[in-house]
Design an enzyme around this catalytic site. Structure first.
Site, PDB file in Angstrom:
ATOM      1  N   PRO A 123      19.603 -42.301  46.619  1.00  0.00           N
ATOM      2  CA  PRO A 123      20.202 -43.429  47.344  1.00  0.00           C
ATOM      3  C   PRO A 123      19.567 -44.753  46.917  1.00  0.00           C
ATOM      4  O   PRO A 123      18.363 -44.949  47.068  1.00  0.00           O
ATOM      5  CB  PRO A 123      19.889 -43.113  48.810  1.00  0.00           C
ATOM      6  CG  PRO A 123      18.650 -42.275  48.758  1.00  0.00           C
ATOM      7  CD  PRO A 123      18.679 -41.509  47.469  1.00  0.00           C
ATOM      8  N   HIS A 146      24.700 -48.705  50.757  1.00  0.00           N
ATOM      9  CA  HIS A 146      25.649 -48.124  49.796  1.00  0.00           C
ATOM     10  C   HIS A 146      25.881 -46.688  50.254  1.00  0.00           C
ATOM     11  O   HIS A 146      25.189 -45.758  49.853  1.00  0.00           O
ATOM     12  CB  HIS A 146      25.067 -48.147  48.388  1.00  0.00           C
ATOM     13  CG  HIS A 146      25.905 -47.404  47.381  1.00  0.00           C
ATOM     14  ND1 HIS A 146      27.253 -47.637  47.220  1.00  0.00           N
ATOM     15  CD2 HIS A 146      25.578 -46.412  46.497  1.00  0.00           C
ATOM     16  CE1 HIS A 146      27.726 -46.837  46.270  1.00  0.00           C
ATOM     17  NE2 HIS A 146      26.726 -46.084  45.825  1.00  0.00           N
TER      18      HIS A 146
END
EC number: 1.1.1.27
Length: 315
Positions: free
Chosen positions: A121, A175
């Site tokens: 991530p 995101h």
């Protein structure tokens, strides 16, 4: 000539470099991967493409972490890929350890350029990289929600018939599943989003569909072809171009959130100007109360995951 180093020669990393080459970003490209033969194969393959373009002076080769010294730009794409049905945040434990090891090697190399983290991530891993290296915060960034924004513009274009380059607005925050579409600042052509709602050219249901589709699209692509790389490749190539040539373009990317803010002390996406000094946050980008609340919740959620990482990994 500029020097660009890529760490991680999987689909995402090599697509970024290939896109940069085809855009005419002349540089010495150095590919680094734990699988040296795999990296060498990509370098050989892309050198054939470079040879077909007589206007470029680019060169490409493999290297080691020591080659990061003197580089203008470092792109980190290493890490295990996202599995089918897995969220990006579920990759934290494995990829944080990988990122720490990379960061230690890069710090040792004497690298002093700019870093774009695209391993997922991205928000957490950009934070890991900066904390380990202690590089200036404005010289470290992640691809953040740039790709999410591209997807959102695509879907809004499909609903309105307005070309994507005339759809202006950003997705911010994580995101991932807690990204925030900033509808309050949206502009479509010369009109505000409200004008489309008032004329019923768009409905609230359309906006809900666009929001959900924006963060779900990655899962749909992964279910079909196991990974995404063309979209992120194009996104990061745009970022690299702006940094290397001081274009000072504005992108929604992962930048450092000050500790004084809710969930602060991590990287998370907001609009930023990218140029030769790194990133500068866009000031006075006001959100609606609901959007601010959603952004704060996104940041706080990421901060919890970052706190968990710190329990597992010493910095």
């Amino acid at each position: 000539m500029k020097k660009v180093v890529l760490i991680g020669t999987g689909n995402v990393g090599v697509t970024v470099v290939y896109t940069m080459i085809t855009k005419g970003i002349d540089a010495e490209y150095v590919l680094i991967d734990i699988n040296t033969e795999f990296a060498k194969g990509h370098a050989m393959d892309m050198s054939d493409a470079i040879a077909l373009n007589s206007t470029t002076g680019s060169k490409i080769r493999t290297g080691t972490y020591a080659d990061a010294k003197g580089a203008d730009l470092l792109i980190v794409a290493a890490g295990r890929p996202q599995k089918q049905g897995e969220t990006r945040l579920e990759m934290i434990a494995d990829n944080s350890k990988i990122m720490k090891d990379i960061a230690l090697e890069i710090k040792k190399s004497g690298f002093n350029g700019f870093t774009i983290v695209i391993s997922n991530p991205v928000d957490i891993l950009a934070t890991v990289f900066q904390k380990v290296t202690n590089f200036p915060k404005e010289k470290v960034m992640s691809s953040g929600t740039f790709l999410d924004t591209s997807r959102f513009r695509k879907f809004l274009s499909e609903k309105t018939g307005v070309p994507t380059n005339s759809v202006h607005g950003f997705v911010i925050g994580e995101h991932g599943d807690k990204s925030v579409v900033v509808f309050s600042r949206m502009q479509i052509g010369f009109s505000r989003l409200d004008d489309f709602l008032k004329s019923k050219a768009l409905t609230e249901d359309d906006l809900k569909w666009i929001s959900e589709k924006t963060y779900k699209e990655a899962y749909e692509i992964i279910n079909r072809k196991r990974s995404t790389y063309f979209g992120i490749g194009a996104s990061v190539a745009e970022m690299a171009e702006s940094v290397l040539y001081n274009q000072r373009r504005i992108f929604p990317i992962g930048i450092y959130l000050d500790e004084s803010k809710p969930g602060g002390g991590i990287y998370i996406s907001r609009p930023a100007i990218l140029g030769e000094n790194g990133w500068e946050e866009v000031k006075n980008y006001d959100l609606s109360p609901a959007e601010q609340k959603a952004f704060d919740e996104s940041a706080i959620n990421l901060k919890k995951h970052w706190d968990d990482v710190q329990k597992e990994i010493s910095f």
